[in-house]
Motif scaffolding. Structure first.
Motif, short mmCIF file in Angstrom:
data_model
loop_
_atom_site.label_atom_id
_atom_site.label_comp_id
_atom_site.label_asym_id
_atom_site.label_seq_id
_atom_site.Cartn_x
_atom_site.Cartn_y
_atom_site.Cartn_z
N ILE A 36 -29.71 -4.86 -44.52
CA ILE A 36 -28.49 -4.17 -44.97
C ILE A 36 -27.93 -3.44 -43.76
CG2 ILE A 36 -27.51 -2.37 -46.43
CD1 ILE A 36 -29.74 -2.96 -48.45
N LEU A 37 -26.70 -3.74 -43.42
CA LEU A 37 -25.98 -3.03 -42.37
C LEU A 37 -25.02 -2.08 -43.06
CD1 LEU A 37 -25.07 -6.13 -40.16
CD2 LEU A 37 -27.03 -4.62 -39.91
N CYS A 38 -25.26 -0.82 -42.92
CA CYS A 38 -24.43 0.20 -43.57
C CYS A 38 -24.13 1.28 -42.54
CB CYS A 38 -25.17 0.77 -44.78
SG CYS A 38 -24.18 1.91 -45.76
N ARG A 39 -23.25 0.95 -41.62
CA ARG A 39 -22.99 1.83 -40.49
C ARG A 39 -21.78 2.71 -40.75
NH1 ARG A 39 -23.88 -0.59 -34.76
NH2 ARG A 39 -23.09 1.49 -34.49
N ASN A 40 -22.00 4.00 -40.58
CA ASN A 40 -20.94 5.00 -40.67
C ASN A 40 -20.23 5.00 -42.02
OD1 ASN A 40 -21.56 5.65 -37.98
ND2 ASN A 40 -20.27 3.98 -37.29
N VAL A 41 -21.01 4.84 -43.07
CA VAL A 41 -20.49 4.90 -44.44
C VAL A 41 -21.06 6.13 -45.15
CG1 VAL A 41 -20.42 3.74 -46.68
CG2 VAL A 41 -20.20 2.41 -44.58
N LEU A 42 -22.36 6.34 -45.02
CA LEU A 42 -23.02 7.44 -45.73
C LEU A 42 -22.50 8.81 -45.32
CD1 LEU A 42 -26.71 6.17 -45.85
CD2 LEU A 42 -24.97 6.06 -47.64
N ILE A 43 -21.92 8.92 -44.14
CA ILE A 43 -21.43 10.21 -43.67
C ILE A 43 -20.35 10.78 -44.58
CG2 ILE A 43 -22.03 9.85 -41.25
CD1 ILE A 43 -19.14 9.00 -40.73
N TYR A 44 -19.76 9.95 -45.42
CA TYR A 44 -18.68 10.40 -46.30
C TYR A 44 -19.18 10.94 -47.64
CZ TYR A 44 -15.82 8.11 -42.86
OH TYR A 44 -15.22 7.75 -41.68
N LYS A 86 -28.63 10.05 -51.55
CA LYS A 86 -29.97 9.75 -52.09
C LYS A 86 -29.89 8.62 -53.11
CE LYS A 86 -33.83 11.92 -54.55
NZ LYS A 86 -34.91 11.38 -53.77
N GLN A 87 -28.93 8.66 -54.01
CA GLN A 87 -28.77 7.60 -55.01
C GLN A 87 -28.48 6.25 -54.35
OE1 GLN A 87 -25.60 9.12 -57.46
NE2 GLN A 87 -26.99 10.29 -58.77
N ILE A 88 -27.58 6.25 -53.37
CA ILE A 88 -27.22 5.02 -52.67
C ILE A 88 -28.44 4.47 -51.92
CG2 ILE A 88 -25.85 4.07 -50.76
CD1 ILE A 88 -23.62 6.08 -51.65
N LEU A 89 -29.15 5.32 -51.21
CA LEU A 89 -30.32 4.87 -50.45
C LEU A 89 -31.41 4.33 -51.37
CD1 LEU A 89 -30.37 7.68 -47.77
CD2 LEU A 89 -30.01 5.23 -47.34
N GLU A 90 -31.61 4.96 -52.52
CA GLU A 90 -32.61 4.46 -53.46
C GLU A 90 -32.22 3.08 -53.99
OE1 GLU A 90 -33.30 7.63 -56.26
OE2 GLU A 90 -34.62 8.67 -54.84
#
Length: 139
Positions: free
Chosen positions: A79-87, A94-98
């Motif tokens: 999974i490539l999820c670059r510079n998305v979680l910062i928002y 935590k929910q997204i990462l789980e």
């Protein structure tokens, strides 16, 4: 390969596989542009054979519609999820990462942007490598 975004316009743009020179930001190794892209005026068009390997689908990271077989968001290797979680706030991260943890095979890998981390947010991942971006795998 599955490419997702919440924005339909971004998905349509990605489906076309046409990029401006600035998209490469001097980070692309020599020879890759010539091998996989065709110059069309000032744009670079991704080889149609490569484009056919990618499925683009809408995905809202804060929804509970994934992981699922219907959205092809299960048994992923990377999974490539670059510079998305910062928002997102910490609880949403935590929910997204789980969910992402559930989406990955074991071993599988999660690559985040350099400014992002799972540390202190989700204990389901461990750091895999030290590099410019953060790479994690299921704990």
């Amino acid at each position: 390969v599955l490419g997702t975004d919440i924005n339909q316009t971004s998905l349509e743009s990605a489906r076309k596989g046409v990029f401006k020179a600035r998209s490469f930001r001097d980070e692309t190794r020599a020879g890759l542009q010539e091998r996989w892209f065709r110059i069309n005026g000032k744009d670079f068009e991704l080889d149609p054979e490569i484009r056919r390997m990618v499925k683009f689908s809408p995905l809202n990271l804060v929804s509970d519609s994934y992981p699922s077989y219907e959205s092809d968001t299960v048994n992923l290797d990377l999974i490539l999820c670059r510079n998305v979680l910062i928002y997102f706030d910490t609880a949403t991260k935590k929910q997204i990462l789980e969910r992402m943890h559930t989406m990955l095979r074991n071993p599988g890998y999660l690559l985040l942007g350099a400014a992002e981390s799972v540390l202190g947010i989700c204990d389901k991942f461990t750091r895999y490598r030290e590099c410019a971006s953060a790479v994690y795998h299921p704990a």
